[in-house]
Design a protein around this motif. Structure first.
Motif, short mmCIF file in Angstrom:
data_model
loop_
_atom_site.label_atom_id
_atom_site.label_comp_id
_atom_site.label_asym_id
_atom_site.label_seq_id
_atom_site.Cartn_x
_atom_site.Cartn_y
_atom_site.Cartn_z
N LEU B 48 0.83 -1.21 0.00
CA LEU B 48 0.00 0.00 0.00
C LEU B 48 0.86 1.26 0.00
N ARG B 49 1.89 1.24 0.85
CA ARG B 49 2.72 2.44 0.99
C ARG B 49 3.63 2.64 -0.22
N LEU B 50 4.16 1.56 -0.76
CA LEU B 50 4.96 1.65 -1.99
C LEU B 50 4.11 2.21 -3.12
N ASP B 51 2.88 1.69 -3.24
CA ASP B 51 1.98 2.18 -4.30
C ASP B 51 1.73 3.67 -4.16
N ALA B 52 1.51 4.12 -2.91
CA ALA B 52 1.25 5.54 -2.68
C ALA B 52 2.44 6.38 -3.16
N LEU B 53 3.66 5.92 -2.84
CA LEU B 53 4.86 6.67 -3.25
C LEU B 53 5.05 6.62 -4.77
N MET B 54 4.71 5.48 -5.38
CA MET B 54 4.86 5.37 -6.84
C MET B 54 3.82 6.23 -7.53
N HIS B 55 2.63 6.31 -6.93
CA HIS B 55 1.58 7.17 -7.48
C HIS B 55 2.06 8.62 -7.51
N GLN B 56 2.81 9.01 -6.49
CA GLN B 56 3.37 10.37 -6.42
C GLN B 56 4.67 10.49 -7.22
N ARG B 57 5.08 9.42 -7.86
CA ARG B 57 6.33 9.33 -8.65
C ARG B 57 7.59 9.54 -7.78
N LEU B 58 7.43 9.50 -6.45
CA LEU B 58 8.61 9.70 -5.59
C LEU B 58 9.47 8.44 -5.54
N ALA B 60 10.29 4.69 -7.83
CA ALA B 60 10.04 4.01 -9.11
C ALA B 60 10.69 2.63 -9.08
N PRO B 61 10.07 1.67 -9.75
CA PRO B 61 10.73 0.36 -9.90
C PRO B 61 11.96 0.54 -10.78
#
Lengths: 397, 397
Positions: B48-58, B60-61
């Motif tokens: 959940l938290r990784l997704d939130a940060l990726m959504h903010q582009r902060l 990236a994989p």
């Protein structure tokens, strides 16, 4: 590996009791409902943690239940007499020892002549014997003691609590004070230099609203303790605050016991004042004699103390520009000689420091006086043993 | 009222992403398994938290998946180019502006003559125009900007970011710089004085292992920034570090622009050096001219800079005894005149400070040089916008 569920399990246990104790340490009785609101914890979690603290006797239900319409609700309070602290302020010639509760209130106290230069084993043997007597006076035993705090009149290595090259403490260099005492008293021992514990005592007992405080001790020597945002600033080698060996202008001929010339301490310390008054024919050998002369109205002594205030004020004016404290507290023997020292200090700081930095600056004498050190020694122990992580460890052990 | 279950719910959501970002900010790519171990979180919470940060582009994989026997595992990295920072170091006569990424790497940079005494609106209008040009140069827009950091050559009230009685900034007193800029650029604006941001930049970029650091700026004036346990020490009125107006002995006839006499800045600042060299017939009007003369081998200028180092060293020797820093960094125009300034500083500190305090003391020139200020302005913004609670607010908004 830790998972969310093990974390939640830990959260439901007594770990976290330390945080609860931090809330209750202000001494105010509170109901379960109030504590649940303050912590945000579920009632079941709160109960577990309250039980853990009550088991350790650190918290007790209070008699004065609160009536608010329905049936009375029990309140809980910090039990400051659950444990005892042994606190010692060892000076160059005098010592003050106390048994205190967990709120630094003294239950028994003793002052005595005890020259530090007798060496560590004689002084510390006397210290243990005196602590035993004081415990006896309050009808308590070593089993109740949660820690011992000691202040020494010289540099102390912070990590180990060991004196390092103390100039006026023959035999103490590298002596393992904490281990030696702890082996004989069976409780943790914390050691710091006298000025740091005086600053800590004054801050904790009467100045805790202040963010940045300098505590200047003017005794035989001169030094200061620095409080920044509620904590002692020790610096890289723990040597911060050593203003006694700052060179002051116009005294290039005065040789200091440190081997350098023109040091503030050699110009304005109580030892230097006594020596100068003696040369002028007055009856003074130590800094206390200077205070006696001032109290007797001796003009030479009054002038000398006032001038010492000016010299110290010059160094403090630099400190004010550099550090921008909100409060300077002046303590130590010489500060007890009335307003003369402080008058000199104020005169120079207000004329030499930046207006922005002196606008709201307080310059006051110590409120705790000669009890600042022993209070700080107790605070040092209490802050350690009641720190949330240490309490958590104790209640879950 | 919060209960345990609402807390667990919050713990399972994206709140807490800020703590995850703090781990990833070191730039090392990490797998889910590594992140789960480092945080102690369940896989579902972590996702959940990784997704939130990726959504903010902060975050990236990364492409370079890790092969460890089985199938390759995806790694995740801090995406330092997700947002931009606008950073400005406004000096008395010069300005340096930069667009940086979230790791203070400059993507575009500009230096220009821009006298601060033109007043706030002309200077800040130019600043906005230049920032727009720099953004254009990197093909990015204001929408990517997460904050603006500005350093000013005078005292700044910390809470509001407003200049207060700045002696050499006519028209800037109480001008609401953050509000004015924020209304026009649409992002949060942080303002501090130039010496504090230089200290912050140098500390963050190249000295982050150091606990207690003093950054001394010797430009037209003299001042210092104080880092204590990783944070700027500002003091009670935000006036800490103002060593330029400490009175130095033997210069009681020199009048300072502050109205006092014998101030360090009036004796050893670049402006004072230029004036003295000009009186001696040299071609010098500002501190940069002094540097040029030194570089050209002018003996009078070399002697003047060396002596200035000694005067500054005397004040720093007091600072060393009082504060016990582990490192003194010397920056500003005059520090760029080679080793002469530093030689004078070292000479006096090593002869006058306590051996214990100088035993491991480093005295060095700034590694960032004239980029320390703009780097610190960027750091000030980044530390604010990437603080865990600010990130949590952003991802759950």
């Amino acid at each position: 590996m830790l998972t969310e569920s093990t974390l939640i399990d830990a959260g439901g246990s007594a770990a976290g009791a330390g945080a609860l104790l931090s809330i209750l340490r202000d001494g105010r009785p509170r109901t379960r409902a109030e504590l649940a609101q303050l912590t945000g914890w579920a009632r079941s979690t709160l109960s577990l943690r309250l039980d853990a603290l009550m088991h350790q006797r650190l918290v007790a239900p209070t008699d004065d239940a609160i009536h608010s319409g329905g049936r009375p609700a029990t309140t809980f309070t910090f039990n400051q007499s659950a444990r005892l602290v042994l606190a010692a302020d060892l000076g160059v010639t005098h010592a003050r020892l106390a048994v205190t509760d967990l709120a630094t209130i003294p239950l028994a106290e003793r002052t005595a002549e005890m020259p530090i230069d007798r060496g560590p084993e004689p002084v510390l043997t006397w210290l243990i014997e005196t602590f035993r007597q004081l415990l006896g006076e309050c009808g308590r035993s070593l089993a109740d003691v949660c820690g011992i705090g000691v202040g020494l009149p010289g540099p102390v290595e912070h990590g180990t609590g060991t004196p390092v090259n103390p100039p006026i403490m023959p035999g103490w260099d590298r002596f393992a004070v904490p281990q030696w005492l702890s082996a004989r008293l069976g409780a943790p021992v914390l050691v710091d230099n006298d000025v740091n514990i005086m600053a800590l005592g004054e801050y904790w007992a009467v100045r805790s609203q202040v963010q940045h405080m300098i505590f200047v001790k003017v005794g035989t020597g001169v030094g200061c303790g620095i409080i920044s945002e509620g904590r002692i600033h020790r610096g890289a080698q723990g040597a911060a605050g050593d203003i006694g060996h700052i060179r002051v202008p116009s005294f290039e001929e005065v040789v200091c016991r440190c081997g350098n010339i023109g040091c503030l301490e050699a110009v304005a310390g109580g030892g230097a004042l006594a020596a100068r008054l003696r040369e002028a024919g007055e009856d003074a050998s130590v800094s206390r004699d200077v205070v006696d002369l001032v109290r007797a109205g001796n003009v030479r002594a009054v002038q000398a103390v006032r001038q010492a205030g000016r010299e110290i004020g010059m160094v403090l004016a630099w400190v004010v520009n550099f550090f921008n404290p909100s409060l300077i507290v002046v303590g130590g023997d010489i500060a007890e000689a009335g307003e003369h020292l402080l008058a000199g200090v104020r005169e120079v700081i207000y004329s030499r420091s930046l207006p922005l930095a002196t606008q709201h600056l307080g310059i006051l004498t110590s409120e705790l006086g000669d009890r600042a050190g022993v209070t700080g020694a107790a605070v040092m122990v209490i802050e350690h043993v009641l720190a949330p992580d240490v309490v958590d460890q104790a209640v879950t052990a």
